[in-house]
Design a protein around this motif. Structure first.
Motif, PDB file in Angstrom:
ATOM      1  N   LEU A 199       0.823  -1.211   0.000  1.00 27.24           N
ATOM      2  CA  LEU A 199       0.000   0.000   0.000  1.00 27.24           C
ATOM      3  C   LEU A 199       0.856   1.260   0.000  1.00 27.24           C
ATOM      4  CD1 LEU A 199      -2.645  -0.967   2.721  1.00 27.24           C
ATOM      5  CD2 LEU A 199      -2.726  -1.387   0.280  1.00 27.24           C
ATOM      6  N   LEU A 200       0.582   2.146  -0.950  1.00 29.88           N
ATOM      7  CA  LEU A 200       1.104   3.506  -0.933  1.00 29.88           C
ATOM      8  C   LEU A 200      -0.111   4.418  -0.784  1.00 29.88           C
ATOM      9  CD1 LEU A 200       3.794   3.434  -3.783  1.00 29.88           C
ATOM     10  CD2 LEU A 200       4.103   3.064  -1.321  1.00 29.88           C
ATOM     11  N   PRO A 201      -0.376   4.933   0.433  1.00 28.08           N
ATOM     12  CA  PRO A 201      -1.608   5.702   0.665  1.00 28.08           C
ATOM     13  C   PRO A 201      -1.504   7.098   0.033  1.00 28.08           C
ATOM     14  CG  PRO A 201      -0.655   4.847   2.725  1.00 28.08           C
ATOM     15  CD  PRO A 201       0.392   4.751   1.667  1.00 28.08           C
ATOM     16  N   LEU A 202      -2.154   7.276  -1.087  1.00 29.09           N
ATOM     17  CA  LEU A 202      -2.083   8.541  -1.819  1.00 29.09           C
ATOM     18  C   LEU A 202      -3.447   9.207  -1.925  1.00 29.09           C
ATOM     19  CD1 LEU A 202       0.278   7.448  -4.761  1.00 29.09           C
ATOM     20  CD2 LEU A 202       0.888   8.360  -2.516  1.00 29.09           C
ATOM     21  N   ALA A 230      -5.538   1.829   4.639  1.00 24.60           N
ATOM     22  CA  ALA A 230      -4.133   1.933   5.026  1.00 24.60           C
ATOM     23  C   ALA A 230      -4.009   2.220   6.523  1.00 24.60           C
ATOM     24  CB  ALA A 230      -3.440   3.032   4.214  1.00 24.60           C
ATOM     25  N   ARG A 231      -4.855   3.101   7.038  1.00 29.85           N
ATOM     26  CA  ARG A 231      -4.834   3.385   8.479  1.00 29.85           C
ATOM     27  C   ARG A 231      -5.207   2.137   9.279  1.00 29.85           C
ATOM     28  NH1 ARG A 231      -5.161   9.181   9.356  1.00 29.85           N
ATOM     29  NH2 ARG A 231      -5.676  10.269   7.417  1.00 29.85           N
ATOM     30  N   ALA A 267     -13.789   7.916   7.171  1.00 28.58           N
ATOM     31  CA  ALA A 267     -13.500   9.332   6.931  1.00 28.58           C
ATOM     32  C   ALA A 267     -12.182   9.746   7.580  1.00 28.58           C
ATOM     33  CB  ALA A 267     -14.652  10.212   7.424  1.00 28.58           C
ATOM     34  N   GLY A 268     -11.243   8.799   7.643  1.00 29.76           N
ATOM     35  CA  GLY A 268      -9.925   9.104   8.188  1.00 29.76           C
ATOM     36  C   GLY A 268      -9.852   9.132   9.700  1.00 29.76           C
ATOM     37  N   ASN A 274     -10.962  -3.465  13.886  1.00 31.81           N
ATOM     38  CA  ASN A 274      -9.891  -3.680  12.924  1.00 31.81           C
ATOM     39  C   ASN A 274     -10.366  -4.667  11.863  1.00 31.81           C
ATOM     40  OD1 ASN A 274      -8.779  -6.531  13.607  1.00 31.81           O
ATOM     41  ND2 ASN A 274      -8.856  -5.496  15.600  1.00 31.81           N
ATOM     42  N   ALA A 275      -9.513  -4.921  10.890  1.00 31.28           N
ATOM     43  CA  ALA A 275      -9.899  -5.789   9.770  1.00 31.28           C
ATOM     44  C   ALA A 275      -9.367  -7.210   9.916  1.00 31.28           C
ATOM     45  CB  ALA A 275      -9.401  -5.192   8.455  1.00 31.28           C
ATOM     46  N   ASP A 276      -9.014  -7.591  11.133  1.00 30.18           N
ATOM     47  CA  ASP A 276      -8.463  -8.933  11.336  1.00 30.18           C
ATOM     48  C   ASP A 276      -9.057  -9.573  12.581  1.00 30.18           C
ATOM     49  OD1 ASP A 276      -6.856 -11.079  10.622  1.00 30.18           O
ATOM     50  OD2 ASP A 276      -5.100 -10.349  11.708  1.00 30.18           O
ATOM     51  N   ASP A 277     -10.340  -9.276  12.827  1.00 34.57           N
ATOM     52  CA  ASP A 277     -10.983  -9.769  14.046  1.00 34.57           C
ATOM     53  C   ASP A 277     -12.210 -10.633  13.774  1.00 34.57           C
ATOM     54  OD1 ASP A 277     -12.699  -7.861  13.095  1.00 34.57           O
ATOM     55  OD2 ASP A 277     -12.598  -6.546  14.848  1.00 34.57           O
TER      56      ASP A 277
END
Length: 309
Positions: A98-101, A108-109, A212-213, A221-224
């Motif tokens: 990931l390159l958060p642009l 990414a967060r 929204a950041g 989280n995305a791993d629970d």
């Protein structure tokens, strides 16, 4: 398919990567060459590089990059770009870098990727491969959220000319214009043998930990193996505005056990009247919908000290 450890070792040893950057955005266009040169300086052999100026060609270029057989596919852009790459790489023997642009960079967060370009490249160089969950609505995977109500109406009605002129500001501008005549919906969520009903202008079901950041809660989280369903406000417009501000200010102090969050593995959602749905900012259809999880579906290059469940 290799284990995560084997894939991580191959990335560190062979440095075989492909790069796809959304250069349709101003930031992507400005940082593309810098991203490419930083990866080369870090020792990566770039099997292919794809600056994508036309959004409708993004998926095609991501597929072409994956077909080159890299161990690491580096995607530079915002949540839309990252979500498209995630769907493509689900259950494949390729890690997503990931390159958060983007503007909010929610995914990414969620996985702890620094927003600074040099620091993000350092993660690709020195990090490890983890696997995370993806959400699943119908047969469509998603990284961040499903939105029902006002957010979906905004996505469908924001004028293209306004988006070109103001960028992402077009969405809050459109939301304020719609809010004056927007009617609340009655949402029923069925999950784990229970039924939950709420009247609101906006309902989200999130896979990741940010919206929204800003953090949704301190422990999402995305791993629970959990989705998080929550309304934003009640039936009045004032409640919607109040809770939008409160969520942004206090998410880092709240937990999944707090009201109004509902943390479950899957759910069935219907509304009266039927409401529009958006998935990670893209129109999807209308309620009713079933939302579930695809556990450990995506391999991501993350910081060496990242948790991996």
């Amino acid at each position: 398919m290799r284990t995560k450890q084997e894939l991580g070792e191959a990335i560190r040893r062979e440095r075989r990567a492909a790069l796809v950057v959304n250069t349709h955005s101003r930031r992507g266009r400005r940082l593309y060459q810098g991203a490419r040169s930083r990866l080369a300086a870090a020792g990566f052999t770039l099997l292919g590089t794809y600056p994508v100026d036309r959004p409708d060609e993004l998926e095609q270029h991501l597929a072409a990059a994956a077909d080159l057989g890299p161990d690491l596919l580096v995607a530079g852009g915002g949540d839309g770009t990252i979500g498209t790459a995630a769907r493509l790489l689900a259950h494949r023997d390729i890690a997503l870098g990931l390159l958060p642009l983007g503007t909010t960079n929610n995914f990414a967060r969620t996985v702890g990727i620094p927003l600074d370009l040099d620091a993000a490249v350092a993660v690709l160089t020195d990090g490890k491969v983890i696997d995370v969950d993806l959400g699943l609505v119908g047969d469509m995977r998603f990284t961040n959220h499903v939105g029902i109500g006002l957010s979906a109406d905004v996505m469908l009605t924001a004028p293209p000319r306004l988006k070109r002129a103001t960028g992402r500001l077009a969405y809050p501008i459109t939301a304020l214009a719609l809010l004056a005549r927007h009617r609340p919906l009655r949402a029923t969520v069925r999950a784990e043998g229970r039924e939950h009903e709420v009247v609101t202008h906006q309902l989200y079901v999130a896979n990741g930990g940010f919206h929204a950041g800003r953090p949704i809660t301190a422990d999402a989280n995305a791993d629970d193996r959990l989705l998080v369903a929550y309304p934003v406000g009640g039936p009045t417009r004032r409640e919607l505005l109040r809770d939008t501000a409160r969520n942004a200010a206090t998410g880092h102090r709240r937990t999944l056990g707090d009201d109004p969050f509902l943390a479950v593995r899957q759910l069935w959602l219907e509304t009266d009247p039927p409401a529009r749905v958006e998935v990670d900012g893209e129109p999807y259809g209308e309620t009713p919908i079933r939302i579930g999880l695809d556990p450990n579906a995506l391999r991501v290059m993350a910081a060496a000290d990242s948790p991996d469940r």
